[in-house]
Design a protein around this motif. Structure first.
Motif, PDB file in Angstrom:
ATOM      1  N   LEU A   1       2.727  12.497  -2.546  1.00 46.75           N
ATOM      2  CA  LEU A   1       2.821  12.403  -4.003  1.00 46.75           C
ATOM      3  C   LEU A   1       1.418  12.441  -4.589  1.00 46.75           C
ATOM      4  N   ARG A   2       1.290  12.997  -5.783  1.00 47.67           N
ATOM      5  CA  ARG A   2       0.031  12.877  -6.515  1.00 47.67           C
ATOM      6  C   ARG A   2      -0.233  11.404  -6.797  1.00 47.67           C
ATOM      7  N   CYS A   3      -1.493  11.098  -7.064  1.00 53.50           N
ATOM      8  CA  CYS A   3      -1.891   9.729  -7.375  1.00 53.50           C
ATOM      9  C   CYS A   3      -1.039   9.140  -8.491  1.00 53.50           C
ATOM     10  N   GLU A   4      -0.916   9.857  -9.606  1.00 56.10           N
ATOM     11  CA  GLU A   4      -0.215   9.277 -10.762  1.00 56.10           C
ATOM     12  C   GLU A   4       1.291   9.206 -10.519  1.00 56.10           C
ATOM     13  N   THR A   5       1.816  10.116  -9.700  1.00 52.63           N
ATOM     14  CA  THR A   5       3.243  10.051  -9.369  1.00 52.63           C
ATOM     15  C   THR A   5       3.514   8.833  -8.499  1.00 52.63           C
ATOM     16  N   ALA A   6       2.625   8.586  -7.528  1.00 49.72           N
ATOM     17  CA  ALA A   6       2.779   7.411  -6.665  1.00 49.72           C
ATOM     18  C   ALA A   6       2.679   6.133  -7.496  1.00 49.72           C
ATOM     19  N   ALA A   7       1.767   6.111  -8.465  1.00 47.90           N
ATOM     20  CA  ALA A   7       1.603   4.917  -9.304  1.00 47.90           C
ATOM     21  C   ALA A   7       2.879   4.634 -10.093  1.00 47.90           C
ATOM     22  N   VAL A   8       3.486   5.674 -10.663  1.00 46.61           N
ATOM     23  CA  VAL A   8       4.708   5.487 -11.441  1.00 46.61           C
ATOM     24  C   VAL A   8       5.878   5.162 -10.509  1.00 46.61           C
ATOM     25  N   ALA A   9       5.943   5.829  -9.344  1.00 44.19           N
ATOM     26  CA  ALA A   9       7.047   5.571  -8.410  1.00 44.19           C
ATOM     27  C   ALA A   9       6.961   4.139  -7.872  1.00 44.19           C
ATOM     28  N   TRP A  10       5.748   3.670  -7.556  1.00 43.25           N
ATOM     29  CA  TRP A  10       5.619   2.284  -7.077  1.00 43.25           C
ATOM     30  C   TRP A  10       6.051   1.316  -8.179  1.00 43.25           C
ATOM     31  N   SER A  11       5.647   1.588  -9.413  1.00 45.78           N
ATOM     32  CA  SER A  11       5.993   0.697 -10.531  1.00 45.78           C
ATOM     33  C   SER A  11       7.493   0.734 -10.823  1.00 45.78           C
ATOM     34  N   ALA A  12       8.119   1.900 -10.604  1.00 44.87           N
ATOM     35  CA  ALA A  12       9.571   1.992 -10.772  1.00 44.87           C
ATOM     36  C   ALA A  12      10.267   1.145  -9.699  1.00 44.87           C
ATOM     37  N   TRP A  13       9.722   1.171  -8.474  1.00 40.14           N
ATOM     38  CA  TRP A  13      10.253   0.308  -7.403  1.00 40.14           C
ATOM     39  C   TRP A  13      10.094  -1.161  -7.802  1.00 40.14           C
ATOM     40  N   TRP A  14       8.888  -1.505  -8.261  1.00 41.16           N
ATOM     41  CA  TRP A  14       8.610  -2.885  -8.675  1.00 41.16           C
ATOM     42  C   TRP A  14       9.547  -3.322  -9.800  1.00 41.16           C
TER      43      TRP A  14
ATOM     44  N   MET B   1       4.004   1.154   2.504  1.00 42.55           N
ATOM     45  CA  MET B   1       5.379   1.562   2.204  1.00 42.55           C
ATOM     46  C   MET B   1       5.356   3.005   1.714  1.00 42.55           C
ATOM     47  N   ALA B   2       6.299   3.806   2.230  1.00 39.34           N
ATOM     48  CA  ALA B   2       6.417   5.196   1.774  1.00 39.34           C
ATOM     49  C   ALA B   2       7.334   5.213   0.562  1.00 39.34           C
ATOM     50  N   LEU B   3       6.917   5.907  -0.476  1.00 42.60           N
ATOM     51  CA  LEU B   3       7.699   5.974  -1.705  1.00 42.60           C
ATOM     52  C   LEU B   3       8.629   7.180  -1.724  1.00 42.60           C
ATOM     53  N   ALA B   4       8.362   8.160  -0.846  1.00 40.49           N
ATOM     54  CA  ALA B   4       9.182   9.372  -0.806  1.00 40.49           C
ATOM     55  C   ALA B   4       8.975   9.997   0.564  1.00 40.49           C
ATOM     56  N   ASP B   5       9.685  11.088   0.837  1.00 42.88           N
ATOM     57  CA  ASP B   5       9.542  11.740   2.131  1.00 42.88           C
ATOM     58  C   ASP B   5       8.499  12.863   2.097  1.00 42.88           C
ATOM     59  N   GLY B   6       7.610  12.829   1.129  1.00 40.68           N
ATOM     60  CA  GLY B   6       6.546  13.836   1.066  1.00 40.68           C
ATOM     61  C   GLY B   6       5.335  13.222   0.396  1.00 40.68           C
TER      62      GLY B   6
ATOM     63  N   GLU C   1      -7.916  12.021  -4.253  1.00 42.40           N
ATOM     64  CA  GLU C   1      -8.421  12.420  -2.932  1.00 42.40           C
ATOM     65  C   GLU C   1      -8.005  11.443  -1.846  1.00 42.40           C
ATOM     66  N   GLY C   2      -7.338  10.362  -2.204  1.00 39.50           N
ATOM     67  CA  GLY C   2      -6.882   9.368  -1.221  1.00 39.50           C
ATOM     68  C   GLY C   2      -7.942   8.313  -0.938  1.00 39.50           C
ATOM     69  N   PHE C   3      -7.494   7.154  -0.432  1.00 39.38           N
ATOM     70  CA  PHE C   3      -8.417   6.150   0.098  1.00 39.38           C
ATOM     71  C   PHE C   3      -9.074   6.729   1.352  1.00 39.38           C
ATOM     72  N   ASP C   4     -10.298   6.348   1.636  1.00 38.23           N
ATOM     73  CA  ASP C   4     -10.874   6.776   2.915  1.00 38.23           C
ATOM     74  C   ASP C   4     -10.499   5.760   3.995  1.00 38.23           C
ATOM     75  N   ALA C   5     -10.886   6.040   5.238  1.00 37.12           N
ATOM     76  CA  ALA C   5     -10.419   5.215   6.363  1.00 37.12           C
ATOM     77  C   ALA C   5     -10.877   3.767   6.213  1.00 37.12           C
TER      78      ALA C   5
ATOM     79  N   LEU D   1       0.853  -1.193   0.000  1.00 37.93           N
ATOM     80  CA  LEU D   1       0.000   0.000   0.000  1.00 37.93           C
ATOM     81  C   LEU D   1       0.886   1.239   0.000  1.00 37.93           C
ATOM     82  N   ALA D   2       0.816   2.030  -1.071  1.00 39.22           N
ATOM     83  CA  ALA D   2       1.581   3.282  -1.113  1.00 39.22           C
ATOM     84  C   ALA D   2       0.983   4.232  -0.081  1.00 39.22           C
ATOM     85  N   SER D   3       1.806   4.607   0.896  1.00 42.36           N
ATOM     86  CA  SER D   3       1.280   5.367   2.022  1.00 42.36           C
ATOM     87  C   SER D   3       2.351   6.298   2.567  1.00 42.36           C
ATOM     88  N   GLU D   4       2.046   7.587   2.618  1.00 44.24           N
ATOM     89  CA  GLU D   4       3.025   8.587   3.054  1.00 44.24           C
ATOM     90  C   GLU D   4       3.578   8.232   4.437  1.00 44.24           C
TER      91      GLU D   4
END
Lengths: 237, 237
Positions: free
Chosen positions: B219-232, B212-217, B194-198, B169-172
């Protein structure tokens, strides 16, 4: 903070942010951002940064025309993670979202590198890239703005790196699975759309750049730049 | 292969690629790609994939109007790395480059997830996303096309995952520095703009998704999607 309809939470970029008590006139971009995006009204509080580590609370004094604000308090953010990218020119307008994403990921420095096979377009473009870096800073609420330098020749870009910097070359043929970098400064090199030529690649290797594969296939220049920065962003603070 | 002025090297996407000897009529997209992008002429050889692991060499028979080609030989590529993303809707047109980048990085599956705070726009959009997945496949010369599924509710998307899938789960607020994944199937979950709700977040955690945090701040939805896929994409094949 008074409630604000459904505007975005504020995060202003004010390079000339002064000490508490200072009154500032906001430029056209920030005035628009405060009134149209954040939908703020006179007397409300806003957050702002100078992009160099200062984070302030402001009170909006006037939101008509060029907005005005007073600095109420100011703190220093933790130092930014040290990381940069030497990057050749991607195709067409593809640098735009690349810069926005590098800024969101918190990269410190982007050095636009002119390469044997392709050079960056003229300097008019850099103003636009700088605005996109500000958009990324706002989005991620960072206290440090991505610094965009160059265009500059590769040799000069390499010479600007401190000797202790970790050096990485994005390369389809490099080893896979490099673990996220440790603390300290790390710099990646990504070739232009047409790739680095053989002499540039051997210069990079000679200067200590270690090849790393970011995926099991070829990536566009801007994809490699974002993927490398996503790898860098995983690292220790 | 005869030389071709300075056109791009060919990598056609032909889902109906037949056995050697088959003659195929290319659709409008592939005819344009062959004649305008690759600038190929009658009698030249081209590379093609069906996006499901077959890679063929073709001879172009005619490039006027709808191009025609004959399959000369065909081989099976290695199986694709197993990886997918359950992804909420980003803002505006931001899904476009997201899909192109996920395809370049070699992701196997993208499941468009309708969330409590935001749903994907109607299905007309999916045809466009599929074309961008093809663009990414061509760019990275892959034999497997990114499969785009949904939009579907989160619960159903989770239920579609094999039990042995690594779940992230991409999570700040999650831990930083997660090392690249090992072999095997891995799936990430990225909330909408707008994020997942509780309740969505607790469902994901209950179903074994590890934050898992992808960065120290943030991220927009699409940035997180690309960053997670880059990690993968860094992970073992």
């Amino acid at each position: 903070m008074p409630s604000r309809a459904d505007g975005a939470p504020s995060w202003l970029y004010l390079p000339e942010l002064g000490a508490p008590g200072t009154e500032i006139e906001l430029g056209a971009d920030e005035s628009h951002y405060v009134t149209r995006v954040c939908r703020m009204r006179d007397g409300e509080r806003a957050q702002a940064t100078d992009g160099r580590g200062a984070v302030a609370t402001l009170t909006l004094l006037s939101t008509r025309g060029a907005a005005r604000a007073r600095v109420e308090s100011s703190v220093r953010a933790a130092p930014a993670r040290r990381g940069g990218l030497l990057c050749g020119a991607p195709e067409g307008g593809r640098a735009d979202w690349m810069v926005e994403k590098l800024a969101e990921l918190g990269l410190e420095r982007l050095v636009l590198v002119d390469c044997a096979r392709s050079a960056w377009p003229g300097s008019a473009r850099q103003e636009r890239l700088d605005r996109l870096a500000v958009a990324g800073l706002r989005q991620s609420r960072r206290a440090w703005k991505l610094s965009i330098e160059g265009p500059t020749p590769l040799a000069r870009a390499i010479a600007s790196l401190p000797p202790e910097t970790g050096r990485w070359l994005a390369s389809e043929g490099g080893p896979r699975g490099t673990p996220p970098p440790g603390a300290g400064s790390n710099v990646g090199a990504v070739g232009p759309a047409e790739g680095f030529d053989a002499s540039e690649e051997s210069r990079l290797l000679g200067e200590g750049f270690r090849p790393m594969a970011l995926a099991d296939g070829r990536l566009r220049c801007e994809t490699a730049a974002v993927a490398w920065s996503a790898w860098w962003a995983l690292g220790a603070s």
